[in-house]
Scaffold this motif. Sequence first.
Motif, mmCIF file in Angstrom:
data_model
loop_
_atom_site.group_PDB
_atom_site.id
_atom_site.type_symbol
_atom_site.label_atom_id
_atom_site.label_comp_id
_atom_site.label_asym_id
_atom_site.label_seq_id
_atom_site.Cartn_x
_atom_site.Cartn_y
_atom_site.Cartn_z
ATOM 1 N N ILE A 141 3.395 9.993 0.889
ATOM 2 C CA ILE A 141 3.738 9.653 2.275
ATOM 3 C C ILE A 141 4.754 8.518 2.221
ATOM 4 O O ILE A 141 4.402 7.354 1.992
ATOM 5 C CB ILE A 141 2.483 9.230 3.063
ATOM 6 C CG1 ILE A 141 1.392 10.292 2.924
ATOM 7 C CG2 ILE A 141 2.829 8.980 4.518
ATOM 8 C CD1 ILE A 141 1.798 11.656 3.409
ATOM 9 N N VAL A 142 6.022 8.869 2.441
ATOM 10 C CA VAL A 142 7.106 7.896 2.276
ATOM 11 C C VAL A 142 7.834 7.608 3.585
ATOM 12 O O VAL A 142 8.605 6.652 3.665
ATOM 13 C CB VAL A 142 8.112 8.381 1.219
ATOM 14 C CG1 VAL A 142 7.442 8.457 -0.145
ATOM 15 C CG2 VAL A 142 8.701 9.741 1.600
ATOM 16 N N ASP A 143 7.622 8.435 4.619
ATOM 17 C CA ASP A 143 8.294 8.213 5.896
ATOM 18 C C ASP A 143 7.468 8.873 6.998
ATOM 19 O O ASP A 143 6.433 9.495 6.747
ATOM 20 C CB ASP A 143 9.728 8.759 5.872
ATOM 21 C CG ASP A 143 9.801 10.206 5.401
ATOM 22 O OD1 ASP A 143 8.795 10.944 5.588
ATOM 23 O OD2 ASP A 143 10.832 10.603 4.846
ATOM 24 N N ILE B 48 0.855 -1.188 0.000
ATOM 25 C CA ILE B 48 0.000 0.000 0.000
ATOM 26 C C ILE B 48 0.890 1.237 0.000
ATOM 27 O O ILE B 48 1.657 1.464 0.939
ATOM 28 C CB ILE B 48 -0.942 0.017 1.218
ATOM 29 C CG1 ILE B 48 -1.880 -1.191 1.194
ATOM 30 C CG2 ILE B 48 -1.761 1.305 1.232
ATOM 31 C CD1 ILE B 48 -2.822 -1.258 2.384
ATOM 32 N N ASP B 49 0.789 2.016 -1.078
ATOM 33 C CA ASP B 49 1.455 3.314 -1.141
ATOM 34 C C ASP B 49 0.432 4.393 -0.807
ATOM 35 O O ASP B 49 -0.749 4.284 -1.155
ATOM 36 C CB ASP B 49 2.033 3.569 -2.531
ATOM 37 C CG ASP B 49 3.184 2.620 -2.846
ATOM 38 O OD1 ASP B 49 3.780 2.095 -1.889
ATOM 39 O OD2 ASP B 49 3.469 2.405 -4.040
ATOM 40 N N LEU B 50 0.888 5.454 -0.161
ATOM 41 C CA LEU B 50 -0.004 6.503 0.316
ATOM 42 C C LEU B 50 0.308 7.838 -0.347
ATOM 43 O O LEU B 50 1.483 8.207 -0.497
ATOM 44 C CB LEU B 50 0.104 6.654 1.837
ATOM 45 C CG LEU B 50 -0.148 5.397 2.686
ATOM 46 C CD1 LEU B 50 0.028 5.719 4.154
ATOM 47 C CD2 LEU B 50 -1.530 4.834 2.408
ATOM 48 N N ILE B 51 -0.750 8.536 -0.732
ATOM 49 C CA ILE B 51 -0.630 9.903 -1.253
ATOM 50 C C ILE B 51 -1.619 10.771 -0.479
ATOM 51 O O ILE B 51 -2.821 10.474 -0.417
ATOM 52 C CB ILE B 51 -0.932 9.976 -2.756
ATOM 53 C CG1 ILE B 51 0.104 9.177 -3.542
ATOM 54 C CG2 ILE B 51 -0.949 11.424 -3.244
ATOM 55 C CD1 ILE B 51 -0.153 9.130 -5.032
ATOM 56 N N GLY B 52 -1.133 11.831 0.127
ATOM 57 C CA GLY B 52 -1.976 12.738 0.887
ATOM 58 C C GLY B 52 -2.412 13.925 0.049
ATOM 59 O O GLY B 52 -1.732 14.320 -0.900
ATOM 60 N N ARG B 53 -3.553 14.481 0.407
ATOM 61 C CA ARG B 53 -4.060 15.709 -0.238
ATOM 62 C C ARG B 53 -3.698 16.872 0.688
ATOM 63 O O ARG B 53 -4.350 17.116 1.702
ATOM 64 C CB ARG B 53 -5.567 15.606 -0.450
ATOM 65 C CG ARG B 53 -6.180 16.705 -1.304
ATOM 66 C CD ARG B 53 -7.612 16.342 -1.654
ATOM 67 N NE ARG B 53 -8.226 17.300 -2.573
ATOM 68 C CZ ARG B 53 -9.156 18.173 -2.219
ATOM 69 N NH1 ARG B 53 -9.594 18.215 -0.971
ATOM 70 N NH2 ARG B 53 -9.667 19.003 -3.117
ATOM 71 N N TYR B 54 -2.660 17.611 0.286
ATOM 72 C CA TYR B 54 -2.072 18.613 1.177
ATOM 73 C C TYR B 54 -2.413 20.026 0.691
ATOM 74 O O TYR B 54 -2.245 20.348 -0.497
ATOM 75 C CB TYR B 54 -0.555 18.443 1.229
ATOM 76 C CG TYR B 54 0.118 19.355 2.223
ATOM 77 C CD1 TYR B 54 0.120 19.040 3.577
ATOM 78 C CD2 TYR B 54 0.732 20.525 1.808
ATOM 79 C CE1 TYR B 54 0.731 19.882 4.501
ATOM 80 C CE2 TYR B 54 1.344 21.368 2.725
ATOM 81 C CZ TYR B 54 1.344 21.052 4.073
ATOM 82 O OH TYR B 54 1.940 21.891 4.970
ATOM 83 N N PRO B 55 -2.894 20.902 1.576
ATOM 84 C CA PRO B 55 -3.240 22.274 1.174
ATOM 85 C C PRO B 55 -1.998 23.128 0.963
ATOM 86 O O PRO B 55 -1.237 23.366 1.905
ATOM 87 C CB PRO B 55 -4.082 22.786 2.351
ATOM 88 C CG PRO B 55 -3.612 21.984 3.529
ATOM 89 C CD PRO B 55 -3.219 20.639 2.993
ATOM 90 N N SER B 56 -1.810 23.582 -0.261
ATOM 91 C CA SER B 56 -0.650 24.426 -0.557
ATOM 92 C C SER B 56 -0.983 25.905 -0.450
ATOM 93 O O SER B 56 -0.119 26.729 -0.144
ATOM 94 C CB SER B 56 -0.127 24.125 -1.966
ATOM 95 O OG SER B 56 -1.133 24.366 -2.935
#
Length: 780
Positions: A83-85, A61-69
């Motif tokens: 999300i790698v660490d 499972i790889d994770l990608i977050g939705r981050y407010p820029s």
Amino acid sequence: MDTRKVTVFCYWNGCIKDGYDGPFYEGSSPRVIRVDSKIELSQLLDDLHLLTGFEKGKFQIDLIGRYPSIVQQQMVKYVRLPIVDDCSLEILLEVLSHYPSISNVDLYLEVKPVSDQATRKRSRQGDTNVDGSVRDDTLGTPQKGNSNGWLEDEENTDDGDCGIGVDNAVAQKDSRMKKPGLTKGLRDSVSKQVIFSSSWLDERELHVGMIFIDKDELEKAVELYSNRRQREYIAYEDRLVFMCKKRKICGWVLNAAETKSSGFEITEYTNPHTCKPVDVGADFLAGEIKGLIKAHPSLPITELSKWVKKEFGYTVSGDNMWNAKKKAITTILGDLDKSCSVLPKLMAALCSSNKMVLDWQYDSFPDPMDASFRSVFLAFPQSIEGFPHCRPLILVDTVDLSGKYPGKMLVAAGLDAENSLFPLAFAITTQESLSADTWRWFFACIRKKVTQREGICLITSPNPDIVAVVNEPEFQWAQHRFCLRHLCFKFYDVFKNNLMTEFVYKAGSTKYISSFDDYLMKIEEMNPEARKWLDQISLHQWALAHDSDRLRFGIMTTNLIFTTYSFINKARDLPITACILLIFDHLAELFKTRLGFLDESLKNRGEVYATHVMTKLEEYKLASRTHDVLPLDQTPERFQVTKVMQPANKKFFVHCSDRVCTCQTWQVYKYPCSHVIAVCRRLNFDHLQYVNDFYKTESFRGVYAAVYNPLPGVSDWLEASEVPRPFPPGSPPRSAVKPVTTESPRNNSAKASDANTGASGQSETRRSGRPKKPNSKYGI
């Protein structure tokens, strides 16, 4: 360690897509979990394996977050955060503490069989569809890759399914095979089958030095590029040369060569296309903007056109983009049957985002959770706030709705300073023939929810049911006038004579009583019964010359609604939810455009009054130079004005304090005529002081000063539990039907309690007695 619980929305088995404000997820509903803000990545992954059912060791499972820029008061822009660490996870979970306006964290899961990962020696963010979306791939079959991160998915051609679950992986494992490339673009079947995850897709461009694993993948890249830009090309496979089909006028050329070790490389590239795109139809555009519309339903046509220009390099017409948006919205919200059930969610979203006011009418079923939809009234506070700056006029007309369930759209509009229609209120009903009860409900909604102004002139058709309703005591808040166009239609239906109908129109629209009498005399000479028919109607209701209170401001018809609001006719064949959504889109764009125009007028041109008024005053000012002015008493009040250039030296009389001129222009339109301007010149007065304040640019600006808020994405529309689930008329079986209405207050919110949403405030809509129609031989 200071920790707190963070709400995390987890998505998988769907698509990551790029929208107006950044990435969003499509294709699945989220699972909500609560985690410690200081949780370690390894622990979170263990929890997610248990949550999703993907066995640890067999799936990664790889994770990608939705981050407010970017976080501003009314706008939030997001980016993808891998999300790698533990550090990147902590950054994502700290969002809620930094931005209180954000209530949860979105986490996108990419699930991949471990065997697949062992054979693929490359990094990627996700499989990307031809429309730029990113796909979760849980297939266990090793895929052929290259330095650009390409994947093939030849068998999955369903546009609506952006991801394949694990249960389907084995069934489709052996069916995936490679398909040879074609030599020409514009093959939609191929573009739907090829799935990319490459860096160039994010850049939306090919470039020199890009390497592909083999010739087929090179051809598919060129084909996808051409499909999305709607350009045709010619491929010379033996030389690996691709050029625009319109090479005489377009210099687009791509050359490639085979390398010894790394595959096929682009060696020469001339871009962009300088030719026009081929047949950019609404169907193609609808498919491209569907994801964008789903995330941002209220994105205006202008912004969509800019997006298409940026993405594909060509410009489409407004009508074409409008049709594309209609098709995309209809696809998202469904046909009329499905659309009807979605309607409460849309209305709740409009109420929560823009505080729209509405009123429902439906026929209840024995099950209180279901009802047969009958009517809905809607008005936006932006229009309610702007109407006091308009002239005290309300124009009302109807539009026939076509489609599976015909009905009517009722439209109420005002007029701004430029004589443009100002949208005030709408109602949609499934009744093909409107009853007095429907009109009573509609006018009551206008009075209760929209305006309580006094001295309003209400212009409608001479419909007997409307006449009966507005003559009731509780509806005496407006002075009723007839639309001259509708009256002429009714006259023609009775007497079938074009010339007499023309005389009726001229009689009604003239400002002079003498001219009015002349036309009626001609009608009587042609047909005495026609004159008797007209005599049954009060003169002040249809004749401008007899409008002694001068309430009309010279407006004689309601057909401005349809000549100005062409979007109404474009939306009349759509399902009800799509129709209302397009109404909202149009109003939001209308307010924004006109406010921008007015600000420019005030800043650059310094215009104090509406343009059409200033144009008329300049004409009158020039004409006034041929007028002689003679005072009629010692006070500067009464004057005789003579047009010396006229053969008979025609005379007019002006009374300044009463704001009267015998030419009637001053009284009718509320700005001075040439005779008044001539008097002002003699007295050294500024004639602009006699222009009605409703024509001032500042008042004009006040009409459109309010701002519409964007509508949330379709996936964020909440259930409206205070309203029964509506069904189209006749389905399901109408047993034990009881007519009811439910009222939603102006500050309704999707999260409000039943007491605030009006769920418990139901009242009977049908009265014990139906108002009698006027007894008339001719049906007036």
